[in-house]
Design a protein around this motif. Structure first.
Motif, mmCIF file in Angstrom:
data_model
loop_
_atom_site.group_PDB
_atom_site.id
_atom_site.type_symbol
_atom_site.label_atom_id
_atom_site.label_comp_id
_atom_site.label_asym_id
_atom_site.label_seq_id
_atom_site.Cartn_x
_atom_site.Cartn_y
_atom_site.Cartn_z
ATOM 1 N N PRO A 146 0.834 -1.127 0.002
ATOM 2 C CA PRO A 146 -0.130 -0.008 0.104
ATOM 3 C C PRO A 146 0.755 1.191 0.000
ATOM 4 C CG PRO A 146 0.141 -1.084 2.319
ATOM 5 C CD PRO A 146 0.866 -1.932 1.288
ATOM 6 N N GLY A 147 0.212 2.373 -0.437
ATOM 7 C CA GLY A 147 0.796 3.571 -0.337
ATOM 8 C C GLY A 147 1.467 4.237 -1.638
ATOM 9 N N TYR A 148 1.266 3.323 -2.810
ATOM 10 C CA TYR A 148 1.777 4.058 -3.921
ATOM 11 C C TYR A 148 0.688 4.392 -4.933
ATOM 12 C CZ TYR A 148 6.260 1.629 -2.466
ATOM 13 O OH TYR A 148 7.205 1.302 -1.950
ATOM 14 N N LEU A 149 0.948 5.442 -5.564
ATOM 15 C CA LEU A 149 -0.246 6.010 -6.472
ATOM 16 C C LEU A 149 -0.427 4.910 -7.594
ATOM 17 C CD1 LEU A 149 -1.968 8.434 -7.009
ATOM 18 C CD2 LEU A 149 0.098 9.303 -8.667
ATOM 19 N N PHE A 150 -1.749 4.671 -7.752
ATOM 20 C CA PHE A 150 -2.167 3.631 -8.555
ATOM 21 C C PHE A 150 -1.455 2.374 -8.437
ATOM 22 C CE2 PHE A 150 -2.518 7.797 -11.061
ATOM 23 C CZ PHE A 150 -3.799 7.879 -10.793
ATOM 24 N N GLY A 151 -0.896 1.980 -7.494
ATOM 25 C CA GLY A 151 -0.607 0.815 -7.065
ATOM 26 C C GLY A 151 0.959 0.350 -7.858
ATOM 27 N N GLU A 152 1.257 1.510 -8.481
ATOM 28 C CA GLU A 152 2.894 1.288 -9.232
ATOM 29 C C GLU A 152 3.929 1.454 -7.930
ATOM 30 O OE1 GLU A 152 3.689 3.912 -12.326
ATOM 31 O OE2 GLU A 152 1.857 3.534 -13.456
ATOM 32 N N THR A 153 4.884 0.646 -8.440
ATOM 33 C CA THR A 153 6.056 0.726 -7.259
ATOM 34 C C THR A 153 7.053 1.708 -8.185
ATOM 35 O OG1 THR A 153 6.716 -1.369 -8.682
ATOM 36 C CG2 THR A 153 5.980 -1.590 -6.425
ATOM 37 N N PRO A 154 7.644 2.420 -7.167
ATOM 38 C CA PRO A 154 8.800 3.439 -7.858
ATOM 39 C C PRO A 154 9.869 2.534 -8.532
ATOM 40 C CG PRO A 154 8.990 3.549 -5.653
ATOM 41 C CD PRO A 154 7.678 2.836 -5.861
ATOM 42 N N PRO A 155 10.417 3.247 -9.564
ATOM 43 C CA PRO A 155 11.637 2.620 -10.221
ATOM 44 C C PRO A 155 12.978 2.667 -9.277
ATOM 45 C CG PRO A 155 11.031 4.758 -11.296
ATOM 46 C CD PRO A 155 10.021 4.362 -10.417
ATOM 47 N N PRO A 156 13.761 1.817 -9.573
ATOM 48 C CA PRO A 156 14.874 2.023 -8.869
ATOM 49 C C PRO A 156 15.670 3.345 -9.005
ATOM 50 C CG PRO A 156 14.816 -0.221 -10.249
ATOM 51 C CD PRO A 156 13.861 0.779 -10.369
ATOM 52 N N PRO A 157 16.696 3.611 -7.856
ATOM 53 C CA PRO A 157 17.009 4.811 -7.719
ATOM 54 C C PRO A 157 18.074 4.992 -9.046
ATOM 55 C CG PRO A 157 17.398 3.930 -5.714
ATOM 56 C CD PRO A 157 16.535 3.088 -6.532
ATOM 57 N N GLY A 158 17.911 6.137 -9.893
ATOM 58 C CA GLY A 158 18.815 6.201 -11.016
ATOM 59 C C GLY A 158 18.066 6.055 -12.451
ATOM 60 N N GLN A 159 16.972 5.264 -12.300
ATOM 61 C CA GLN A 159 16.354 5.003 -13.309
ATOM 62 C C GLN A 159 14.913 5.700 -13.395
ATOM 63 O OE1 GLN A 159 15.411 0.890 -13.732
ATOM 64 N NE2 GLN A 159 17.494 0.225 -14.256
ATOM 65 N N SER A 160 14.438 6.156 -14.709
ATOM 66 C CA SER A 160 13.389 7.059 -15.052
ATOM 67 C C SER A 160 12.152 6.085 -15.143
ATOM 68 C CB SER A 160 13.471 8.021 -16.041
ATOM 69 O OG SER A 160 13.746 7.286 -17.106
ATOM 70 N N ARG A 161 11.057 6.433 -15.107
ATOM 71 C CA ARG A 161 9.723 5.540 -15.162
ATOM 72 C C ARG A 161 9.649 5.681 -16.481
ATOM 73 N NH1 ARG A 161 4.811 7.023 -16.118
ATOM 74 N NH2 ARG A 161 3.246 5.773 -15.862
ATOM 75 N N LYS A 162 9.249 4.463 -17.275
ATOM 76 C CA LYS A 162 8.921 4.029 -18.601
ATOM 77 C C LYS A 162 7.472 4.344 -18.721
ATOM 78 C CE LYS A 162 9.578 0.850 -22.241
ATOM 79 N NZ LYS A 162 8.245 0.639 -22.567
ATOM 80 N N TRP A 163 7.156 5.318 -19.700
ATOM 81 C CA TRP A 163 5.903 5.797 -20.129
ATOM 82 C C TRP A 163 5.151 4.446 -20.783
ATOM 83 C CZ3 TRP A 163 4.417 11.133 -22.215
ATOM 84 C CH2 TRP A 163 4.968 11.977 -21.151
ATOM 85 N N GLU A 164 3.819 4.437 -20.591
ATOM 86 C CA GLU A 164 2.990 3.414 -21.108
ATOM 87 C C GLU A 164 2.500 3.919 -22.528
ATOM 88 O OE1 GLU A 164 0.075 1.666 -18.517
ATOM 89 O OE2 GLU A 164 1.305 1.601 -16.987
ATOM 90 N N SER A 165 1.995 3.228 -23.405
ATOM 91 C CA SER A 165 1.532 3.588 -24.620
ATOM 92 C C SER A 165 0.457 4.610 -24.787
ATOM 93 C CB SER A 165 1.208 2.147 -25.416
ATOM 94 O OG SER A 165 -0.053 1.634 -24.960
ATOM 95 N N TRP A 166 -0.392 4.536 -23.811
ATOM 96 C CA TRP A 166 -1.470 5.719 -23.880
ATOM 97 C C TRP A 166 -0.971 6.884 -23.282
ATOM 98 C CZ3 TRP A 166 -2.676 7.589 -19.229
ATOM 99 C CH2 TRP A 166 -2.255 7.205 -18.060
ATOM 100 N N GLU A 167 0.029 7.115 -22.664
ATOM 101 C CA GLU A 167 0.355 8.397 -21.878
ATOM 102 C C GLU A 167 0.735 9.422 -22.799
ATOM 103 O OE1 GLU A 167 1.844 7.771 -17.517
ATOM 104 O OE2 GLU A 167 2.885 6.301 -19.035
ATOM 105 N N LEU A 168 1.881 9.215 -23.973
ATOM 106 C CA LEU A 168 1.959 10.218 -24.947
ATOM 107 C C LEU A 168 0.865 11.019 -25.573
ATOM 108 C CD1 LEU A 168 4.306 12.069 -26.007
ATOM 109 C CD2 LEU A 168 4.441 10.202 -27.939
#
Length: 168
Positions: free
Chosen positions: A105-127
C-alpha cells in the motif's frame, strides 16, 4: 418462533459512539449487511418450515395435488418473501468492503517506483493522452480569450453611446 438476532456489539458501538465519516459509514454498512444476511437466513428457514407444514397438512387431510400446491403458494406469499434482503447483483461482498488488494500500500495507482537512477517508462497511452490534453487546453485558452463579446450589456452600452452621439 425466534425473532431476529440482535446486532453484534461492534455494530451497536459503531452506531452509538462513532462520529459520522467514511470509515464509520463503512463499518455500519458491513454490520448492516451481516445483520441482513442473518435475517435472510432466518426468513428462509421460516419460509421452508411454512411450506413443509402447509404441504404436510394438505397431504394429511387427503387434499388433491392442486389444493396442496395452493396451500404451499399461500404459505409462500404470506411469509418470508417480504422479509428477503434486497440484492443488486454483483459479488457477495458489499461496496464498502476493503477489497482484495495484495500489493504494497501507499503507492499511487499501485505502481512501485523505479529503482534509484532510473526513470519511469511511459505506457503506450500516456503520450497521446498528455499531448491531447495540452492541445485541448491551448485551444480552449486561445479560443476563449479571443471570442467576441456578445453580452446584452455590451450591446446596450454601445447602442447608448451611439444614440448619444447622434443626439448631439
Amino acid at each position: 418462533r425466534q425473532g431476529p438476532k440482535p446486532k453484534p456489539p461492534s455494530a451497536r458501538k459503531t452506531l452509538q459512539f462513532c462520529t459520522p465519516g467514511p470509515l464509520s459509514l463503512a463499518r455500519h454498512k458491513r454490520a448492516e449487511m451481516a445483520s441482513s444476511a442473518s435475517h435472510v437466513k432466518a426468513a428462509a428457514s421460516r419460509l421452508a418450515n411454512a411450506v413443509w407444514s402447509a404441504a404436510a397438512s394438505a397431504t394429511a387431510r387427503g387434499a388433491s395435488t392442486s389444493s396442496a400446491n395452493t396451500a404451499v403458494a399461500t404459505a409462500t406469499t404470506r411469509r418470508g418473501l417480504h422479509t428477503s434482503a434486497r440484492r443488486h447483483g454483483g459479488p457477495d461482498k458489499g461496496f464498502w468492503t476493503e477489497g482484495t488488494n495484495v500489493k504494497e500500500p501507499g503507492y499511487l495507482f499501485g505502481e512501485t517506483p523505479p529503482p534509484p537512477g532510473q526513470s519511469r517508462k511511459w505506457e503506450s497511452w500516456e503520450l497521446p493522452w498528455y499531448s491531447m490534453m495540452l492541445l485541448s487546453g491551448g485551444i480552449l485558452t486561445v479560443g476563449l480569450s479571443v471570442q467576441p463579446d456578445t453580452s446584452i450589456h455590451t450591446w446596450a452600452h454601445k447602442e447608448a453611446l451611439r444614440r448619444m452621439e447622434e443626439g448631439k
